[in-house]
Design a protein around this motif. Structure first.
Motif, PDB file in Angstrom:
ATOM      1  N   PHE A  21      82.856 -38.523  66.543  1.00 11.68           N
ATOM      2  CA  PHE A  21      84.279 -38.193  66.526  1.00 11.68           C
ATOM      3  C   PHE A  21      85.006 -38.735  67.758  1.00 11.68           C
ATOM      4  O   PHE A  21      86.104 -39.266  67.659  1.00 11.68           O
ATOM      5  N   GLY A  22      84.382 -38.623  68.953  1.00 10.15           N
ATOM      6  CA  GLY A  22      85.024 -39.084  70.178  1.00 10.15           C
ATOM      7  C   GLY A  22      85.176 -40.594  70.219  1.00 10.15           C
ATOM      8  O   GLY A  22      86.259 -41.114  70.522  1.00 10.15           O
ATOM      9  N   PRO A 318      84.807 -23.599  79.537  1.00 10.48           N
ATOM     10  CA  PRO A 318      84.395 -24.960  79.192  1.00 10.48           C
ATOM     11  C   PRO A 318      84.961 -25.370  77.835  1.00 10.48           C
ATOM     12  O   PRO A 318      85.059 -24.553  76.916  1.00 10.48           O
ATOM     13  N   VAL A 319      85.331 -26.637  77.722  1.00 12.47           N
ATOM     14  CA  VAL A 319      85.788 -27.165  76.433  1.00 12.47           C
ATOM     15  C   VAL A 319      84.604 -27.120  75.472  1.00 12.47           C
ATOM     16  O   VAL A 319      83.519 -27.603  75.809  1.00 12.47           O
ATOM     17  N   PRO A 320      84.757 -26.537  74.294  1.00 14.34           N
ATOM     18  CA  PRO A 320      83.605 -26.379  73.398  1.00 14.34           C
ATOM     19  C   PRO A 320      83.167 -27.712  72.795  1.00 14.34           C
ATOM     20  O   PRO A 320      83.939 -28.654  72.702  1.00 14.34           O
ATOM     21  N   GLY A 321      81.916 -27.759  72.357  1.00 16.03           N
ATOM     22  CA  GLY A 321      81.366 -28.975  71.769  1.00 16.03           C
ATOM     23  C   GLY A 321      81.675 -29.072  70.289  1.00 16.03           C
ATOM     24  O   GLY A 321      80.767 -29.017  69.465  1.00 16.03           O
ATOM     25  N   VAL A 322      82.956 -29.220  69.972  1.00 22.05           N
ATOM     26  CA  VAL A 322      83.366 -29.280  68.561  1.00 22.05           C
ATOM     27  C   VAL A 322      84.124 -30.574  68.316  1.00 22.05           C
ATOM     28  O   VAL A 322      84.615 -31.217  69.247  1.00 22.05           O
ATOM     29  N   ALA A 323      84.236 -30.946  67.034  1.00 23.84           N
ATOM     30  CA  ALA A 323      84.856 -32.211  66.665  1.00 23.84           C
ATOM     31  C   ALA A 323      86.297 -32.335  67.179  1.00 23.84           C
ATOM     32  O   ALA A 323      86.654 -33.381  67.735  1.00 23.84           O
ATOM     33  N   PRO A 324      87.146 -31.315  67.027  1.00 23.26           N
ATOM     34  CA  PRO A 324      88.535 -31.486  67.502  1.00 23.26           C
ATOM     35  C   PRO A 324      88.604 -31.798  68.994  1.00 23.26           C
ATOM     36  O   PRO A 324      89.440 -32.599  69.428  1.00 23.26           O
ATOM     37  N   ALA A 325      87.716 -31.183  69.805  1.00 22.50           N
ATOM     38  CA  ALA A 325      87.728 -31.455  71.243  1.00 22.50           C
ATOM     39  C   ALA A 325      87.357 -32.909  71.515  1.00 22.50           C
ATOM     40  O   ALA A 325      88.008 -33.594  72.318  1.00 22.50           O
ATOM     41  N   ALA A 326      86.321 -33.415  70.828  1.00 25.17           N
ATOM     42  CA  ALA A 326      85.912 -34.811  71.033  1.00 25.17           C
ATOM     43  C   ALA A 326      87.029 -35.766  70.623  1.00 25.17           C
ATOM     44  O   ALA A 326      87.301 -36.761  71.308  1.00 25.17           O
TER      45      ALA A 326
END
Lengths: 434, 434
Positions: A21-22, A318-326
């Motif tokens: 995603f990122g 912490p920014v979570p390890g989810v698709a929207p964050a990436a």
């Protein structure tokens, strides 16, 4: 990417490592005349990980949730896709090192290499408790689940038969909850009427969470709702006890061994080795501690995003390890690179905006928390489905996933119940055909 | 199949080995109060082999053409499905032997174990020239085709690059023709615009047939038409020269080595070892020479059907190894068993009725020969597609395959272009994530 091009091309060369995603968001945001891009991944496909558990539980086909990366960028001449494995970064010479000895020079580097499941120092558990990150992981888990029922049907010993029809899922986050709910539905509804010696309805699905509640990312009332909904589906939930061993016999937690031939690991992740490549500080999960603008300390020309990076949200968490964050991080880095090329050297900090949390539990059961709106039950489930179909790439996959879901919804019929790869039947001679 | 059932059940026990077209037709035809059936296969799924080449060429997903066998018979309490590998038959004791040491007693046995590709005594060619019989074969070939383009994109040496974009298909029967046509379309249309260093349009697809013409099962004028149509798609056709070697360098035919990194074997089949199990005479391809009623000489209680059996059509020619023949034989055996149980000991001979021959070449190109009707071109292609969708099992798969084809027809977009299993990128460390 052609060598002649490399020699004469004076466009700024951005190398993006990782087509998740990122990485995709970075390339999509970098449409700019002054840039050429090389996107490197060790897979030929982008994977929609949020639905990977549905491949593992025979609901979707692999190709429903994966796209060839080079197909996604076929129309952009300035983007070259490279199938290769990155083994390191030579930051002094600004080169990415590949496993075949090649080196790719960059002007700006974006590392978006994600994470893999981790066993908290117990890698010896992996053969008995596979995790879920790749398409191969998913088909491995699918094969194990389906084979367990096949073996049980042929097993005379009642204790071994009970172990074969016991499924332990380690980890009560969204993936663990989704796996537990779907396996329960598969056993109790989809397989109805297909076996002659075992009763799939007697299948035990046990979700083991070390913390005090499942779905800890949600508010406690939604966690409680999800727990009750899972239990209505027939899932047993164990809270407050960590798994201390995974073997061929089963899983041990709370000091007791639960005999189970199928264990699935959904408990922890370990970041890819970007921090090790760059000799930069990392957090406990191996994520590189980036600057507020997502660059690497001392290397403004290198960015790390997604599950490979550790960065704080505006509230300090912490920014979570989810698709929207990436995705947000990829877009942010693309904006930063464009601004620099336009002569605006900027180090604008990344600000994570939570898009809300969704988790599905089973048919007509999900929970949604947008902050300003909280939902549970049937409406949340529809929202979850529509959101996930919306985020798939391309009309074809949206249509195919929707149709598969309609079939499962109406008929409990899961289409992808294939035992493939690995030994289907025990000790099968390779050349015998049936 | 439960042991208590076995002890008390006095219904006639029919054991069917193999869940292909022949085995399924037998079970479907055996709906009878006096019969219980055990269907044994070493796979958990029935496979629609006529479309397997479309999985190998990334057009369809594996689950589009495969169905869990036990799902097909979930509503028939008297049918037990067993995932297991048969290793022999004890005809004196009337028992089927399984690889795990179990033995299954039968009253009547139907062997429908099919065939596998064969290398005319050159099994050492298999690693370089995989054949196409199982879903794993198909995903292996898919991976090789797609990886060849990926490797070519990274290859600097022009000779090696040419070998990587040369595809040799050995055997000019329907499977070879369909593979050659589809690979040509994949290279020349689907991959358009996706590579930066190679031009997929320069891909060579070479079909090698040892006989004087391709599709020898059709009339010569239809063969000629198919050859011209394939050549219009850019396929090179070599006739009259057998392949004499397959190595990592390429394929040798006509005394010359054609450098090619991808070779696909569609040339010969070898029957499964039913004849060896029973010590019965077989033909050159290993097919057991059955009596006119499809029973084994000296064993009226054992039938062999489909690709495992050698039997003559009414005109004296051998019954071809195609799905309609296997289905007709399965139905014939079911009828014979029902008649015997009704007290009509009959040995009515099997009579093959040809349903006609169809072969597709590429988009809008196919040939059809029903005897009374011969077609070629666009109308034949539509007929081919409709016939194949019609013979799929279940509305879901018909819909999914049709939709996939619509997408390919309209947009040249093949959905299942996934490189999975095996090493995606060379020397990739197992735990590194991208």
């Amino acid at each position: 990417m052609s060598h002649s091009q490399q020699a004469t091309d004076n466009r700024h060369h951005v190398v993006v490592v990782g087509g998740g995603f990122g990485g995709l968001a970075t390339v999509l945001g970098l449409k700019n005349d002054r840039v050429r891009i090389t996107l490197i991944d060790q897979r030929n496909h982008h994977l929609f990980q949020p639905l990977l558990y549905q491949v593992a539980t025979a609901s979707l086909a692999t190709s429903d949730i994966a796209w060839p990366i080079r197909w996604l960028f076929r129309g952009r001449e300035e983007v070259a896709t490279l199938l290769g494995t990155v083994t390191g970064v030579d930051a002094a010479e600004r080169r990415v090192l590949l496993s075949d000895g090649q080196a790719i020079a960059y002007d700006t580097l974006v590392i978006a290499t994600g994470a893999r499941h981790a066993y908290f120092g117990h890698d010896e558990w992996e053969p008995f408790a596979p995790g879920l990150k790749t398409l191969e992981d998913a088909t491995t888990i699918r094969r194990r689940i389906l084979m367990a029922f096949e073996r049980a049907e042929r097993e005379d010993d009642p204790l071994r038969r009970a172990a074969l029809t016991t499924f332990v899922i380690v980890g009560g986050g969204p993936t663990g909850v989704e796996l537990a709910g779907t396996i329960a539905e598969l056993a109790h509804h989809t397989l109805r009427g297909e076996f002659r010696r075992i009763d799939p309805k007697a299948t035990r699905v046990v979700l083991v969470e070390a913390g005090p509640r499942i779905l800890p990312g949600f508010r406690p009332d939604l966690s409680d709702y999800a727990k009750a909904a899972l239990e209505r589906l027939g899932v047993e939930i164990s809270l407050g006890e960590a798994v201390t061993a995974c073997t061929a016999e089963g899983a041990t937690f709370g000091g007791t061994l639960l005999p189970a031939s199928t264990i699935i690991w959904a408990a922890g992740v370990q970041s890819s080795p970007a921090a090790a490549w760059l000799g930069a500080p990392a957090d406990r999960a191996g994520r590189l501690k980036v600057e507020p603008d997502l660059s690497v300390p001392g290397h403004p020309e290198i960015f790390v995003i997604g599950d490979a990076a550790a960065v704080a949200a505006p509230d300090g968490s912490p920014v979570p390890g989810v698709a929207p964050a990436a995705k947000q991080q990829g877009r942010h880095v693309a904006r930063t690179i464009r601004a620099r090329l336009a002569g605006q050297p900027t180090a604008r900090p990344f600000r994570y905006r939570s898009a809300g949390s969704l988790a599905t539990i089973g048919k007509r059961e999900a929970i949604v928390d947008f902050g300003w709106l909280r939902l549970r039950g049937r409406l949340a489930w529809w929202l979850w489905g529509i959101a996930h179909v919306y985020f798939l790439i391309g009309a074809r996959n949206r249509l195919m996933v929707s149709l598969n879901w309609v079939w499962i919804y109406l008929r409990d019929q899961r289409s992808a119940r294939l035992i493939t790869q690995g030994q289907a039947a025990p000790k099968a001679p390779a050349r015998e055909a049936t």
